[in-house]
Design an enzyme around this catalytic site. Structure first.
Site, short mmCIF file in Angstrom:
data_model
loop_
_atom_site.label_atom_id
_atom_site.label_comp_id
_atom_site.label_asym_id
_atom_site.label_seq_id
_atom_site.Cartn_x
_atom_site.Cartn_y
_atom_site.Cartn_z
N VAL A 61 71.93 12.80 43.68
CA VAL A 61 73.15 12.47 44.42
C VAL A 61 73.24 10.96 44.62
O VAL A 61 74.31 10.36 44.54
CB VAL A 61 73.16 13.19 45.79
N ARG A 95 66.92 16.18 37.21
CA ARG A 95 68.39 16.11 37.15
C ARG A 95 68.83 14.74 37.64
O ARG A 95 68.03 13.93 38.09
CB ARG A 95 69.01 17.19 38.02
#
Length: 450
Positions: free
Chosen positions: A295, A292
């Protein structure tokens, strides 16, 4: 390319994805829980759909509700952000069955790499170095204990389905193992719905260094430098920087090529991160793959000039990478601080509340990714991240000074609300950090008064 993107997330990452969509000329759909009905995400989206009450399992983890929102708004792509459903292969499969493009790797790849034990085995086959550990989940306590005794202590027990720094315990002595094994399995079952665990040797003094990769559907892959994420508490990152400082010459290139080899071996597509531990001698060891957007992706964007979210969309649309490895030329230094609604003086306990004051830093080479505003009510049911403060400078010393100034300018306050900002400022002045001689033990030493 797609026409309308549903963003299956909340907070700053939802706004970040929306901005990329706007620059690409894509329509946006926000989904929101009752807790987030007055959020900046809802206001900024072209359309917004309520998907349930506050608890994530009834809203942001509610796959049927999210798919129905996509149907209602005729969204032809879904970006999951990070967290929530971003690494859920079942969600990716449902999107595919519905004719909706999932912005991320294929479900089968996520399933393989999401199982940490399977991922370790795959990376061994791809030639990546690993710490001594099990190549499969250890189902029975006596077997796991025997394995730990064989590889030597300290060891770390990790959830096979874990991620985000959760589902792991460090064991220093043999007589601690059985209890830790039982507790880790139980917590993994609760958190991830999967109680399987594996065991590996634990490095007590190591740096956490990760490699950002981009892969397309045509077998092309590049790496975009290395990020140092060693400033963390309880395996949760607080400060990230790129390039990773004080690494032996040539190590980033070796790690980058290893990450690309691992990604291609796995059939990876999209943006992903290979995480490594680096010991004092400069030896590196594969830990896991995050399937993914991270952050901390902004620090890579700041030094490379590459919009990672836009690249995710292009790759998902079937385009070839427009970036060659030779064309990747990072410039300068970027640092990110995570501003969480937590009280470092109380073991980083969350501090929900209403923000009476919210003044975010600005100025040259200062970026703030945030969703908060004066009057914002910090929910107690979600992650405590309020803002990501990112700075760029030509060199590391200048970047540290710029970050200190930005933290001084930051004002986020409200009754009962505490943040990590002052603690992060303390880290940035610590001589070990300033000299780039820190490892993953720094925060623990600071909390203990070291």
């Amino acid at each position: 390319m797609f026409t309308t993107v549903l963003i299956a997330n909340r907070g700053e990452i939802a706004l970040r994805v929306m901005r990329a969509c706007r620059e690409l000329g894509l329509g946006t759909v926000a989904v929101y829980s009752t807790e987030d009905r007055d959020s900046a995400v809802v206001r900024m989206a072209d359309r917004a759909v309520h998907i349930g009450p506050g608890p994530a399992r009834r809203s942001y983890l509610n796959i049927p509700a999210i798919i129905e929102a996509a149907r209602l708004t005729r969204a032809d792509a879904i970006h999951p952000g990070y967290g929530f459903l971003s690494e859920n292969p079942d969600f990716a499969e449902v999107c595919q069955a519905e004719g909706i493009t999932f912005i991320g790797p294929p479900a089968a790849v996520m399933e393989r790499l999401g199982d940490k034990a399977v991922a370790r085995s795959m990376m061994v086959d791809a030639g990546l170095p690993l710490l001594p550990g099990s190549r499969r989940a250890l189902e029975h306590a006596p077997e796991a204990q025997a394995f730990a005794d064989e590889i030597g202590y300290p060891v770390i027990i990790k959830a096979a389905a874990g991620g985000g720094g959760r589902g792991m315990r460090i064991v220093h002595e043999p007589d601690e193992f059985l209890r830790a094994y039982t507790e880790t399995r139980a917590s993994a079952q609760v958190i991830f719905g999967d109680g399987r665990v594996y065991v590996e040797r634990y490095l007590s003094s190591a740096r956490h260094v990760e490699i950002q990769v981009l892969c397309d559907q045509h077998g092309n892959a590049v790496y975009l430098g290395a990020r140092d994420c060693s400033v963390q508490r309880r395996h949760q990152k607080l400060i990230e920087e790129t390039p990773a400082p004080r690494l032996p010459e040539g190590l980033v290139e070796r790690m980058g090529r290893a990450a690309v080899d691992g990604a291609l071996c796995a059939g990876y597509v999209g943006a992903g991160t290979f995480e490594f531990l680096v010991d004092a001698s400069g030896a590196y060891y594969f830990m896991e793959v995050n399937c993914r957007l991270q952050v901390e992706h902004p620090v890579t964007e700041m030094v490379t000039g590459i919009d990672l979210v836009a690249e995710q969309f292009r790759v998902a649309a079937g385009e070839k990478l427009a970036i060659s490895q030779d064309a990747v030329s990072p410039r300068g230094v970027a640092i990110e601080c995570r501003i969480n609604a937590e009280d470092p003086g109380r073991g980083f306990a969350p501090t929900p509340g209403v923000l009476a004051e919210c003044q975010l830093p600005a100025g040259p080479f200062v970026r703030v990714d945030s969703h908060v505003f004066p009057g914002y009510r910090i929910p107690s049911v979600y992650d405590s991240l309020l803002a990501k403060l990112i700075v760029w400078a030509p060199d590391r010393d200048s970047a540290i000074v710029r970050m200190r100034c930005a933290l001084d300018e930051l004002r986020i306050a409200g009754p009962g609300v505490a943040t990590t900002a002052s603690f992060l400022a303390q880290v940035l002045t610590h001589p070990v950090f300033v000299a780039a001689r820190h490892d993953t033990s720094l925060v623990g030493d600071l909390v203990a008064g070291g």
